[in-house]
Design a protein around this motif. Structure first.
Motif, short mmCIF file in Angstrom:
data_model
loop_
_atom_site.label_atom_id
_atom_site.label_comp_id
_atom_site.label_asym_id
_atom_site.label_seq_id
_atom_site.Cartn_x
_atom_site.Cartn_y
_atom_site.Cartn_z
N VAL A 1 9.28 -0.74 -4.09
CA VAL A 1 7.91 -1.22 -4.13
C VAL A 1 7.68 -1.70 -5.55
CG1 VAL A 1 5.49 -0.62 -3.82
CG2 VAL A 1 7.24 0.40 -2.32
N VAL B 1 9.32 3.53 -6.33
CA VAL B 1 7.93 3.09 -6.44
C VAL B 1 7.78 2.74 -7.91
CG1 VAL B 1 5.50 3.74 -6.28
CG2 VAL B 1 7.14 4.56 -4.55
N LEU C 1 0.10 8.31 -5.78
CA LEU C 1 0.48 8.50 -4.38
C LEU C 1 -0.49 9.48 -3.74
CD1 LEU C 1 3.06 7.36 -5.74
CD2 LEU C 1 4.39 8.78 -4.20
N SER D 1 1.90 5.40 -11.47
CA SER D 1 1.69 5.18 -10.04
C SER D 1 0.90 6.35 -9.46
CB SER D 1 3.03 5.04 -9.31
OG SER D 1 3.60 3.78 -9.63
N CYS E 1 1.85 1.42 -9.31
CA CYS E 1 1.59 1.19 -7.88
C CYS E 1 0.57 2.18 -7.35
CB CYS E 1 2.87 1.34 -7.07
SG CYS E 1 4.09 0.06 -7.41
N ILE F 1 8.05 4.99 3.28
CA ILE F 1 8.90 4.02 2.59
C ILE F 1 10.32 4.44 2.93
CG2 ILE F 1 9.66 3.10 0.36
CD1 ILE F 1 6.83 3.86 -0.71
N LEU G 1 0.05 -0.21 -1.37
CA LEU G 1 0.35 0.03 0.04
C LEU G 1 -0.81 0.83 0.61
CD1 LEU G 1 4.08 1.22 -0.10
CD2 LEU G 1 3.20 -1.11 -0.10
N VAL H 1 0.07 3.95 -3.74
CA VAL H 1 0.71 4.12 -2.43
C VAL H 1 -0.15 5.08 -1.61
CG1 VAL H 1 2.75 4.90 -1.18
CG2 VAL H 1 3.01 3.68 -3.36
#
Length: 176
Positions: free
Chosen positions: A97, A80, A64, A62, A84, A91, A103, A86
């Motif tokens: 998620v 998360v 972020l 992921s 993903c 959140i 997102l 983000v």
């Protein structure tokens, strides 16, 4: 783990947190107790802080980040999931998620929310507490009902990952 200072600001990792050896944290990342950041995850806080509260987890691969001048805050006991992206602002507590979700800028996910796998949450979207969100673009499809499968996932996922984190902390070793 790879920790990088950016413009004089270093990541802060609570002693009870665990960061996988292949995860990368840059700049103003703040991890609370029992937070886990998994293999291949990248948390890049170069233009705004990323704060993750107790018992939350950011799973494998992921990414972020935040919009310049904004921030990302992840409440306690949230997830998360794998793969993903983000780029949102918040959140809430005990939210999830799902795998492969995105997102986008300044999105806000309330507490007790399940964002289904593969959802695309568009910029500025605000999802109220306790909702189930699906699709691309993501839409609220109903409430997370007590005792339902989504509710059970939200209730147990963070606990499962705290246990798994402790197992990895104790037994993961590089192989020659």
């Amino acid at each position: 783990m790879s920790l990088f200072e950016f413009e004089g600001v270093r990541p802060t990792v609570h002693p009870e947190a665990w960061v996988a050896p292949t995860a990368t944290l840059v700049g103003d990342v703040r991890l609370g107790p029992r937070v886990s950041v998994w293999y291949g995850a990248v948390l890049r806080a170069d233009v705004g802080p990323i704060v993750i509260e107790e018992g939350s987890n950011v799973q494998d691969n992921s990414v972020l980040h935040v919009r310049t001048g904004s921030h990302l805050h992840i409440g306690a006991h949230s997830t998360v999931a794998h793969g993903c992206v983000v780029h949102g602002r918040e959140i809430g507590t005990r939210s999830l998620v799902g795998n492969g979700s995105v997102l986008l800028d300044e999105s806000v996910i309330g507490s007790g929310v399940l964002v289904a796998a593969g959802a695309l949450v568009t910029p500025g979207t605000v999802v109220p507490d306790g909702m189930l969100v699906k699709g691309s673009p993501a839409k609220v499809t109903g409430a997370v009902e007590p005792g339902s499968t989504p509710a059970l996932i939200l209730e147990h996922n963070a606990t499962v990952y705290i246990d798994l984190m402790e197992r990895h902390r104790r037994s993961t070793r590089p192989v020659d």
